[in-house]
Scaffold this motif. Sequence first.
Motif, PDB file in Angstrom:
ATOM      1  N   ASP A  12      47.703  41.332  40.053  1.00 29.66           N
ATOM      2  CA  ASP A  12      46.100  41.038  40.629  1.00 29.66           C
ATOM      3  C   ASP A  12      45.970  41.402  41.883  1.00 29.66           C
ATOM      4  O   ASP A  12      46.566  40.931  42.893  1.00 29.66           O
ATOM      5  CB  ASP A  12      46.063  39.581  40.252  1.00 29.66           C
ATOM      6  N   TRP A  13      44.927  42.315  42.151  1.00 24.42           N
ATOM      7  CA  TRP A  13      44.753  42.895  43.584  1.00 24.42           C
ATOM      8  C   TRP A  13      43.838  42.113  44.207  1.00 24.42           C
ATOM      9  O   TRP A  13      43.473  42.546  45.205  1.00 24.42           O
ATOM     10  CB  TRP A  13      44.351  44.576  43.484  1.00 24.42           C
ATOM     11  N   HIS A  14      43.501  40.816  43.943  1.00 19.60           N
ATOM     12  CA  HIS A  14      42.567  40.033  44.703  1.00 19.60           C
ATOM     13  C   HIS A  14      43.045  38.470  44.218  1.00 19.60           C
ATOM     14  O   HIS A  14      42.245  38.279  43.225  1.00 19.60           O
ATOM     15  CB  HIS A  14      41.266  40.500  44.799  1.00 19.60           C
ATOM     16  N   LEU A  15      43.479  37.689  45.103  1.00 16.19           N
ATOM     17  CA  LEU A  15      43.725  36.485  44.507  1.00 16.19           C
ATOM     18  C   LEU A  15      43.845  35.464  45.370  1.00 16.19           C
ATOM     19  O   LEU A  15      44.321  35.628  46.575  1.00 16.19           O
ATOM     20  CB  LEU A  15      45.346  36.414  43.578  1.00 16.19           C
ATOM     21  N   HIS A  16      43.263  34.307  44.985  1.00 18.75           N
ATOM     22  CA  HIS A  16      43.081  33.054  46.104  1.00 18.75           C
ATOM     23  C   HIS A  16      44.196  32.047  45.640  1.00 18.75           C
ATOM     24  O   HIS A  16      44.005  31.617  44.552  1.00 18.75           O
ATOM     25  CB  HIS A  16      41.987  32.330  46.280  1.00 18.75           C
ATOM     26  N   THR A 136      37.540  44.803  51.762  1.00 17.31           N
ATOM     27  CA  THR A 136      36.267  44.344  52.374  1.00 17.31           C
ATOM     28  C   THR A 136      35.647  43.268  51.292  1.00 17.31           C
ATOM     29  O   THR A 136      35.356  43.540  50.164  1.00 17.31           O
ATOM     30  CB  THR A 136      35.524  45.540  52.501  1.00 17.31           C
ATOM     31  N   HIS A 137      35.198  42.446  51.779  1.00 14.74           N
ATOM     32  CA  HIS A 137      34.348  41.517  51.227  1.00 14.74           C
ATOM     33  C   HIS A 137      32.837  42.086  51.516  1.00 14.74           C
ATOM     34  O   HIS A 137      32.100  41.933  52.708  1.00 14.74           O
ATOM     35  CB  HIS A 137      33.990  39.817  51.745  1.00 14.74           C
ATOM     36  N   GLY A 138      32.108  42.868  50.654  1.00 12.70           N
ATOM     37  CA  GLY A 138      31.131  43.678  50.997  1.00 12.70           C
ATOM     38  C   GLY A 138      29.553  43.106  50.511  1.00 12.70           C
ATOM     39  O   GLY A 138      29.063  43.448  49.878  1.00 12.70           O
ATOM     40  N   GLU A 174      36.206  45.127  47.500  1.00 12.54           N
ATOM     41  CA  GLU A 174      36.685  43.917  46.826  1.00 12.54           C
ATOM     42  C   GLU A 174      35.479  43.569  45.888  1.00 12.54           C
ATOM     43  O   GLU A 174      34.216  43.284  46.125  1.00 12.54           O
ATOM     44  CB  GLU A 174      37.130  42.682  47.617  1.00 12.54           C
ATOM     45  N   HIS A 175      35.853  42.995  44.603  1.00 10.17           N
ATOM     46  CA  HIS A 175      34.933  42.317  43.829  1.00 10.17           C
ATOM     47  C   HIS A 175      33.434  42.974  43.729  1.00 10.17           C
ATOM     48  O   HIS A 175      32.666  42.394  43.860  1.00 10.17           O
ATOM     49  CB  HIS A 175      34.907  40.651  43.955  1.00 10.17           C
ATOM     50  N   LEU A 245      42.036  45.799  38.622  1.00 13.96           N
ATOM     51  CA  LEU A 245      41.805  44.566  38.457  1.00 13.96           C
ATOM     52  C   LEU A 245      41.963  43.728  39.766  1.00 13.96           C
ATOM     53  O   LEU A 245      42.977  43.874  40.454  1.00 13.96           O
ATOM     54  CB  LEU A 245      42.696  43.953  37.438  1.00 13.96           C
ATOM     55  N   GLY A 246      41.228  42.932  40.263  1.00 15.13           N
ATOM     56  CA  GLY A 246      41.427  41.948  41.564  1.00 15.13           C
ATOM     57  C   GLY A 246      40.495  40.576  40.895  1.00 15.13           C
ATOM     58  O   GLY A 246      39.243  40.513  40.844  1.00 15.13           O
ATOM     59  N   THR A 247      41.240  39.737  40.177  1.00 15.60           N
ATOM     60  CA  THR A 247      40.687  38.672  39.517  1.00 15.60           C
ATOM     61  C   THR A 247      39.550  37.943  40.548  1.00 15.60           C
ATOM     62  O   THR A 247      38.719  37.124  39.992  1.00 15.60           O
ATOM     63  CB  THR A 247      41.672  37.744  38.642  1.00 15.60           C
ATOM     64  N   ASP A 248      39.880  37.854  41.848  1.00 13.47           N
ATOM     65  CA  ASP A 248      39.132  36.879  42.648  1.00 13.47           C
ATOM     66  C   ASP A 248      39.285  35.431  42.119  1.00 13.47           C
ATOM     67  O   ASP A 248      38.276  34.627  42.419  1.00 13.47           O
ATOM     68  CB  ASP A 248      37.786  37.201  42.972  1.00 13.47           C
ATOM     69  N   SER A 249      40.204  35.012  41.408  1.00 11.27           N
ATOM     70  CA  SER A 249      40.416  33.733  40.993  1.00 11.27           C
ATOM     71  C   SER A 249      40.519  32.938  41.843  1.00 11.27           C
ATOM     72  O   SER A 249      41.241  32.938  43.045  1.00 11.27           O
ATOM     73  CB  SER A 249      41.802  33.724  39.843  1.00 11.27           C
ATOM     74  N   ALA A 250      39.498  31.831  42.053  1.00  2.88           N
ATOM     75  CA  ALA A 250      39.473  31.138  43.354  1.00  2.88           C
ATOM     76  C   ALA A 250      39.350  29.668  43.085  1.00  2.88           C
ATOM     77  O   ALA A 250      38.180  29.207  42.648  1.00  2.88           O
ATOM     78  CB  ALA A 250      38.248  31.619  44.199  1.00  2.88           C
TER      79      ALA A 250
END
Length: 347
Positions: A12-16, A136-138, A174-175, A245-250
Motif C-alpha cells: 500500500d503506497w499511501h497509508l495512514h 504530493t497532496h495535489g 497521491e490519490h 495502489l495507495g489506499t489512503d486508508s485514513a
Amino acid sequence: MMNSLTLRRPDDWHLHLRDGAMLKGVLPETARHFARAIIMPNLVPPIVTGSQAMAYQGRILAALPEGAVFEPLMTLYLTETTDPADVVAAAQSGLIKAVKLYPAGATTNSHGGVRDLTRVYPVLEAMAKIGLPLCTHGEVTTPEVDIFDREAVFIDTVLDPLRRAMPGLRVVMEHITTAEGADYAAAGGPDLAATITTHHLIINRNHLLVGGIRPHYYCLPVAKRESHRQALRRAATSGLPCYFLGTDSAPHVDALKEHSYGCAGCFTATNTMPLLAHVFEEMQALDRLEAFTSLNGPGFYRLPVNEAQITLVKHEVPQVFPEKILTEAGPVTVFNPGYPVHWHVSL
Ligand code: DOR
Ligand code: ZN
C-alpha cells in the motif's frame, strides 16, 4: 469465469496508521494482507525529522500482532524549515522512502505544511540529486478555487511549474481523483507516478451527497463526478507502470466522522483487496490487478517486489466484512461499497 487469483503480496503506497490506540487497532487490518506500506507522517505533531521517523517506525513495529510480517516505509512531513541534510541522511540510511508535501491547509493536520514552495527548494534539490520521491497532496488551498477543481488547478499552477523548475525530481501524485490527474501522470515519463485509492474507483460525488450526506464517503481530495471515476478505473486497470495502489486508508473514530464538522478519510484497509478484485473483474482486467497492487509501486520506488503471495477467491455467496473495527480509541467504520462483494482473501 475466474474464481481464484494468486498474486504477489500487495503493498500500500499511501497509508495512514496514526499512533497510540488507533495505530494498535488499525495496523492488523493492513498487515493481514499487505507486505509493506508508505506511512503518512501527518500525526499531531507531524513527523518532520529523521529521528522522529525512526521513533515512529519503532512504535509501528511494536504494535504489530505477533507473527505478522510487515514493513513500514517511513516518510517525512515537509515543512518550510526542513533541513536538507537531515532528509538526505534519513534517506541514505534506508529509513525513509519519500517526503510528503502537504500544501498548508489542504487536509487533516496540514496546517504545518508548505505555504511558499520556493522556501523548500533546497530540500527538493537535494531529493532530486539522490532520487528520493516527493509524495504530493495535489490540491491548491486558495479559497476562491472550487473544491472540485482544486486538483486540476494544482497540476497547472503548482505541479507542472515545479517539475519544470526541478528537473530530475521524482514525484508521486497521491490519490488522484480526476481525468486530468490520470492524463498528466501518464504523460510524465519515468520520474512521475500516481497512486489511486480503492474508494475513488468505487464512489463518485453522488454517492457522497444524493439522498442524504454520507460522512463515511467524505475524503480529500473529495470524490468527483462519474466521468472522473471512469477515467480512474481505466487508469488503474491499464497496467501502465505509472499507476499503483495507495489506499489512503485514513481512520477516524465514528464520533468524528458523524459530526457537524466531520473529518475527511475513508477506512479501506480491511476490505481493499476484495474490493479491488471486484472492480478489476468488472473492468475485465483481473490479469492486471497484480501490476496495480504488487509490481508498479516497487518499480517506481526502486524496491524489490514481494516474494510472498496471497490468493483471492470468488465465492458463490456475498462475503461478510466487519461493519466496524473496534479500537481502543473508538469504533472506526469500514468502507462499505454499497453492493455485495463475492471476493475474499483466503489466508
Ligand atoms: O481523506 C483524507 N484523509 N485525505 C487526506 O489527505 C488526509 C487523510 C487523513 O489523514 O485523515
Ligand atoms: Zn492520505
